[in-house]
Scaffold this motif. Structure first.
Motif, mmCIF file in Angstrom:
data_model
loop_
_atom_site.group_PDB
_atom_site.id
_atom_site.type_symbol
_atom_site.label_atom_id
_atom_site.label_comp_id
_atom_site.label_asym_id
_atom_site.label_seq_id
_atom_site.Cartn_x
_atom_site.Cartn_y
_atom_site.Cartn_z
ATOM 1 N N ALA A 340 -1.484 2.133 12.856
ATOM 2 C CA ALA A 340 -1.201 3.508 13.268
ATOM 3 C C ALA A 340 -1.391 4.508 12.141
ATOM 4 O O ALA A 340 -1.968 5.588 12.340
ATOM 5 N N ASP A 341 -0.908 4.180 10.948
ATOM 6 C CA ASP A 341 -0.943 5.189 9.884
ATOM 7 C C ASP A 341 -1.351 4.645 8.517
ATOM 8 O O ASP A 341 -1.279 5.352 7.515
ATOM 9 N N GLY A 342 -1.748 3.375 8.471
ATOM 10 C CA GLY A 342 -2.220 2.811 7.211
ATOM 11 C C GLY A 342 -1.141 2.330 6.277
ATOM 12 O O GLY A 342 -1.442 1.931 5.138
ATOM 13 N N THR A 343 0.129 2.326 6.711
ATOM 14 C CA THR A 343 1.201 1.825 5.850
ATOM 15 C C THR A 343 0.941 0.363 5.512
ATOM 16 O O THR A 343 0.803 -0.465 6.423
ATOM 17 N N PRO A 344 0.872 0.009 4.248
ATOM 18 C CA PRO A 344 0.561 -1.384 3.900
ATOM 19 C C PRO A 344 1.618 -2.362 4.399
ATOM 20 O O PRO A 344 2.809 -2.048 4.442
ATOM 21 N N PHE A 345 1.166 -3.516 4.812
ATOM 22 C CA PHE A 345 2.037 -4.667 5.099
ATOM 23 C C PHE A 345 2.137 -5.379 3.757
ATOM 24 O O PHE A 345 1.290 -6.176 3.395
ATOM 25 N N SER A 346 3.166 -5.075 2.987
ATOM 26 C CA SER A 346 3.209 -5.433 1.580
ATOM 27 C C SER A 346 3.619 -6.885 1.362
ATOM 28 O O SER A 346 4.142 -7.559 2.262
ATOM 29 N N ALA A 347 3.419 -7.345 0.120
ATOM 30 C CA ALA A 347 3.872 -8.681 -0.253
ATOM 31 C C ALA A 347 5.382 -8.791 -0.087
ATOM 32 O O ALA A 347 5.893 -9.818 0.380
ATOM 33 N N GLU A 348 6.119 -7.740 -0.444
ATOM 34 C CA GLU A 348 7.573 -7.787 -0.270
ATOM 35 C C GLU A 348 7.943 -7.880 1.206
ATOM 36 O O GLU A 348 8.864 -8.621 1.580
ATOM 37 N N ASP A 349 7.238 -7.141 2.071
ATOM 38 C CA ASP A 349 7.482 -7.260 3.513
ATOM 39 C C ASP A 349 7.322 -8.721 3.956
ATOM 40 O O ASP A 349 8.144 -9.259 4.686
ATOM 41 N N SER A 350 6.216 -9.329 3.526
ATOM 42 C CA SER A 350 5.933 -10.707 3.935
ATOM 43 C C SER A 350 6.985 -11.670 3.418
ATOM 44 O O SER A 350 7.472 -12.545 4.146
ATOM 45 N N LEU A 351 7.348 -11.518 2.148
ATOM 46 C CA LEU A 351 8.305 -12.441 1.546
ATOM 47 C C LEU A 351 9.689 -12.299 2.173
ATOM 48 O O LEU A 351 10.384 -13.291 2.411
ATOM 49 N N ARG A 352 10.102 -11.066 2.452
ATOM 50 C CA ARG A 352 11.411 -10.878 3.069
ATOM 51 C C ARG A 352 11.421 -11.396 4.503
ATOM 52 O O ARG A 352 12.432 -11.931 4.974
ATOM 53 N N LEU A 353 10.302 -11.260 5.186
ATOM 54 C CA LEU A 353 10.199 -11.829 6.524
ATOM 55 C C LEU A 353 10.326 -13.348 6.461
ATOM 56 O O LEU A 353 11.038 -13.968 7.275
ATOM 57 N N TRP A 354 9.660 -13.944 5.527
ATOM 58 C CA TRP A 354 9.776 -15.385 5.297
ATOM 59 C C TRP A 354 11.229 -15.760 5.005
ATOM 60 O O TRP A 354 11.773 -16.724 5.550
ATOM 61 N N GLY A 355 11.884 -14.971 4.155
ATOM 62 C CA GLY A 355 13.266 -15.246 3.802
ATOM 63 C C GLY A 355 14.213 -15.133 4.977
ATOM 64 O O GLY A 355 15.166 -15.925 5.112
#
Length: 425
Positions: A340-355
């Motif tokens: 929608a707006d180009g907001t990055p799906f960041s490494a921190e997003d991924s890691l916290r989702l994993w957590g």
């Protein structure tokens, strides 16, 4: 007017071969209902599946007909292109029948989305083939084996263990270091290019005996260059991709941004949440059939000493399942936000989702532990279902990706702008 982000995910010209899904009108609700309808059949075959090391060929045909292997696959290549929430809700029903069979099925079915995200168009055309039937485990830990560059691609050989989902596979996905470099890559080899070793099933392991986690041997297979992608793009996907991936451009679906850390662990956690649900089913049945040992002699379920652990386990399982579903929704939301707006799906997003998912897995295992103890020593006998679920959870507890204390340190490091120190992040 379409935003720049919107333009990034417009499908490329889809000229060339397209494959129709077996049931174009199949809905998410129908897929989940089919999985629930198979649960008791899967449960009834637990002993045979464990001895064999995977589920039966007849169950495999039922899974194919139900559409499980095409759930995450792009429509262009004969898939249903459902979201992760739908897929894991369906897989939870199978795992409630047998967590180990769920492990085998999920880890054969989920990697179509990885390929659809990160492999180039020509590779996808070749890998999904003429009919779209694609089943591939990914031995993500490692690397193992050897790999050297040759004209047109790579020569790969070695042994990769714990290839969960491999018994009915059409392809194998593995990690390897390229000889003479510090580059780790992810490669794909078709069935016929690898040997499945007979080192799984029976009492070869403590638990997850029906997970089809056999080792794979490859002897000098040639892998074309376009069937190989860098590790960072093919799995951990830590770097921002403002232009999208092969998948977002080719299929026009932001799900194929392919930030795989969350979905990969959801595959494991779904099985132990299934174990918690299955253990609750079993103790419910036991408590209704058994009577208390001491006066007043009443049905066991009327005893507070069974009510308490059952209730605690039920709440843990409910919370773990709700967390799994929310994590899947978060993954989809992050992908849509990027589109929608180009907001990055960041490494921190991924890691916290994993957590978040690791936490859900721990709650599910805690639930099974409570139920195992509450069911008394009779439940520890060989062949008892709660004993099997406890063993399956013990295998998850020992998995390297489920170690919450180690993982939490890495998440904090990334949050503070430091290298995680794992996986090249």
């Amino acid at each position: 007017m379409m935003s720049d982000a919107g333009r990034r995910i417009r499908p490329q010209d889809r000229a060339g071969r397209g494959i129709a899904a077996p049931e174009p009108g199949l809905t998410p609700a129908e897929l989940i209902a089919r999985a629930a309808a198979l649960r008791e059949r899967v449960r009834a075959e637990q002993d045979a599946s464990e001895a064999r090391g995977c589920h039966s060929p007849e169950l495999q045909e039922a899974f194919i007909r139900a559409g499980f292997f095409r759930a995450l696959q792009p429509r262009r290549f004969g898939g249903y292109e459902f979201d992760y929430t739908t897929f894991y809700k369906a897989m939870l029903e199978i795992s409630r029948g047998d967590p180990a069979v769920g492990w085998c099925l999920i880890l054969g079915a989920t990697h179509s989305a990885q390929v659809a995200s990160h492999w180039p168009e020509q590779a996808q055309i070749e890998l999904f083939g003429a009919d779209g039937h694609f089943i591939a485990p990914h031995r993500a830990q490692g690397p193992a084996g050897t790999c050297r560059r040759v004209d047109g691609g790579y020569r790969v050989e070695g042994v990769w263990n714990y290839a969960s989902g491999v018994p009915y596979s059409t392809h194998f996905i593995g990690n390897v270091m390229v000889e003479g470099t510090d580059e780790q890559v992810v490669f794909i080899v078709p069935r016929g290019g690898y040997e499945i070793l007979g080192d799984w099933g029976g009492d070869a392991t403590l638990g997850m005996r029906a997970s089809g986690s056999n080792s794979v041997r490859i002897e000098g297979a040639f892998v074309p260059a376009h069937w190989v992608v860098p590790m960072g793009r093919g799995l951990w996907s830590a770097d921002d991709v403002p232009g999208g991936t092969y998948g977002t451009r080719l299929h026009g679906n932001p799900m194929y941004l392919g930030r795989m850390m969350g979905p990969y662990h959801a595959s494991l956690v779904t099985t132990v949440i299934g174990a918690a649900r299955a253990a609750l089913d079993e103790l419910d049945e036991i408590a209704r059939a058994r009577k208390t040992r001491f006066p007043p002699i009443v049905p066991w379920y009327q005893d507070v000493n069974i009510q308490r652990p059952f209730g605690q386990a039920l709440l843990l399982a409910d919370t773990a399942e709700a967390t799994l579903v929310k994590a899947c929704e978060m993954y989809m939301d992050y992908c849509r936000r990027w589109a929608a707006d180009g907001t990055p799906f960041s490494a921190e997003d991924s890691l916290r989702l994993w957590g978040v998912l690791i936490t859900a897995g721990g709650m599910a295992c805690d639930a099974v532990e409570l139920l195992f103890r509450a069911a008394s020593s009779a439940a520890a006998k060989k062949g008892q279902r709660i004993e099997r679920y406890w063993r399956d959870c013990a295998m998850y507890r020992g998995h390297s990706s489920a170690q919450s204390a180690t993982f939490a340190t890495g998440v904090a490091r990334v949050h503070f702008g430091l290298p995680m120190g794992m996986y090249g992040i």
